[in-house]
Design a protein around this motif. Structure first.
Motif, mmCIF file in Angstrom:
data_model
loop_
_atom_site.group_PDB
_atom_site.id
_atom_site.type_symbol
_atom_site.label_atom_id
_atom_site.label_comp_id
_atom_site.label_asym_id
_atom_site.label_seq_id
_atom_site.Cartn_x
_atom_site.Cartn_y
_atom_site.Cartn_z
ATOM 1 N N GLY A 264 1.552 47.233 22.534
ATOM 2 C CA GLY A 264 1.715 46.235 23.586
ATOM 3 C C GLY A 264 2.060 44.854 23.092
ATOM 4 N N VAL A 265 2.573 44.748 21.853
ATOM 5 C CA VAL A 265 2.990 43.457 21.318
ATOM 6 C C VAL A 265 4.290 43.688 20.534
ATOM 7 N N SER A 266 5.171 42.695 20.523
ATOM 8 C CA SER A 266 6.483 42.852 19.917
ATOM 9 C C SER A 266 6.419 42.946 18.394
ATOM 10 N N SER A 267 7.524 43.411 17.811
ATOM 11 C CA SER A 267 7.611 43.577 16.359
ATOM 12 C C SER A 267 7.842 42.249 15.651
ATOM 13 N N SER A 268 7.780 42.309 14.325
ATOM 14 C CA SER A 268 8.040 41.152 13.470
ATOM 15 C C SER A 268 9.235 41.460 12.578
ATOM 16 N N GLN A 269 9.865 40.406 12.062
ATOM 17 C CA GLN A 269 11.019 40.585 11.183
ATOM 18 C C GLN A 269 10.930 39.665 9.975
ATOM 19 N N VAL A 270 11.592 40.063 8.908
ATOM 20 C CA VAL A 270 11.783 39.224 7.728
ATOM 21 C C VAL A 270 13.276 38.990 7.573
ATOM 22 N N GLY A 271 13.655 37.768 7.239
ATOM 23 C CA GLY A 271 15.067 37.470 7.035
ATOM 24 C C GLY A 271 15.301 36.619 5.809
ATOM 25 N N VAL A 272 16.528 36.631 5.333
ATOM 26 C CA VAL A 272 16.946 35.683 4.310
ATOM 27 C C VAL A 272 17.605 34.517 5.033
ATOM 28 N N ALA A 273 17.254 33.299 4.642
ATOM 29 C CA ALA A 273 17.764 32.106 5.313
ATOM 30 C C ALA A 273 18.303 31.130 4.279
ATOM 31 N N TRP A 274 19.322 30.397 4.677
ATOM 32 C CA TRP A 274 19.886 29.354 3.826
ATOM 33 C C TRP A 274 20.535 28.311 4.710
ATOM 34 N N ALA A 275 20.763 27.123 4.169
ATOM 35 C CA ALA A 275 21.346 26.029 4.937
ATOM 36 C C ALA A 275 22.854 26.212 5.058
ATOM 37 N N PRO A 276 23.458 25.730 6.151
ATOM 38 C CA PRO A 276 24.918 25.820 6.286
ATOM 39 C C PRO A 276 25.662 25.204 5.101
#
Length: 314
Positions: A264-276
């Motif tokens: 009854g609760v949404s999933s989580s995610q991991v991402g790679v992030a970087w600045a434009p």
């Protein structure tokens, strides 16, 4: 006249939001602290930048002039800062990667290995931050890229690629009656005290409290934790429960803490992030390529009888 770029950044955020509370949440600081910084900028400039009212903050004529110029100044400064730090990293063949808690779970070492093959002679310097900064230093240019738990405040201003999707579980005291269940409906946790991240983490804190998935039921805060160790200690001491990624049950082990799936609760995610600003940096590009090479849609199934260790608000 020398003006701290931090004050200009605060001003720009308030100007965009037109509201102190929303701006403070974006900046991960308290509203009183933000008010003090805006007043300091006005004092230094000798002008009033905002008209304050019960409904928000409206720019004065002087404020509108500054608001038109500040984004350009800050963008140029950010580019200069990142290029300067990037040049230092290139000189030593070091890529700085920020993370909070477990980074990209089991894929982290695989990513570093792939990057090393793309860039022989380079090394990845992993820099961990506490939960007061969900961007792990990326927002202020302290790192070149980051492995982050999504979503996070400021995400729209960065480049992000999702790497891992996994369910949210709950960390709960082992002596709690609900710990006997194989899985726990989120509704049964609504009235429990929760261990929360600091208020500076903005709406990232609300996401891990699942404030939008409680049908309006208010959250009870039992304790505040800035890092995994404080989080685990608070749960083991019985001060509260906490939603957490499924991977926590593999990475963070502590006597007195039990992990269970939550329905009854949404999933989580991991991402790679970087600045434009890093779009044209071939080294950052190779790190992103290494990350995408190890993208996964699910995680390894943990043994629910053996608590592991990853954090409640990673």
């Amino acid at each position: 006249m020398d003006i701290d770029t931090r004050l200009l950044r605060y001003f720009a955020t308030v100007a965009e939001e037109g509201h102190l509370t929303r701006a403070a949440e974006r900046l991960f600081i308290s509203q009183p602290a933000l008010t003090k910084q805006i007043k300091q900028l006005e004092t230094q400039l000798g002008v009033e930048l905002f008209t304050r009212s019960r409904t928000g903050m409206s720019l004065t004529d002087a404020g509108r002039v500054l608001a038109e110029r500040v984004p350009i100044v800050l963008e140029d400064w950010d580019v200069a800062l990142r290029e300067t730090r990037g040049a230092a990293g290139r000189a030593t063949h070091v890529l700085r990667v920020g993370f909070v808690a477990s980074a990209a779970n089991e894929s982290t070492q695989k990513i570093i290995g792939s990057f090393a093959r793309y860039r022989p002679g380079w090394r990845v310097e992993m820099r961990q931050t506490d939960w007061s900064d969900p961007t792990a230093g990326l927002a202020d240019g302290q790192v070149d890229a980051a492995l982050l738990r999504l979503p996070f405040p400021g995400q729209d201003a960065l480049r992000v690629e999702v790497l891992v999707t996994e369910p949210r579980w709950v960390g709960i005291p082992s002596t709690h009656p609900l710990a006997e269940l194989a899985e726990i409906p989120f509704r049964q946790l609504w009235d429990e005290p929760f261990v929360a991240t600091p208020t500076e983490s903005g709406w990232w804190r609300d996401y891990w409290l699942a404030t939008d998935e409680r049908d309006g039921r208010p959250v009870k805060i039992g304790a505040i934790a800035k890092n995994p160790d404080e989080w685990l200690t608070a749960i083991a001491n019985g001060y509260g429960v906490s939603l957490t990624p499924e991977a926590t049950a593999r990475f963070y082990q502590r006597p007195g803490v039990t992990y269970r799936p939550v329905t009854g609760v949404s999933s989580s995610q991991v991402g790679v992030a970087w600045a434009p600003a890093g779009d044209n940096d071939p080294v950052i590009g190779d790190f992103v390529r290494a990350c995408l090479h190890h993208r996964t849609s699910t995680t390894v199934e943990p043994d629910t009888g053996t608590p592991g260790q990853e954090t409640g608000a990673d």
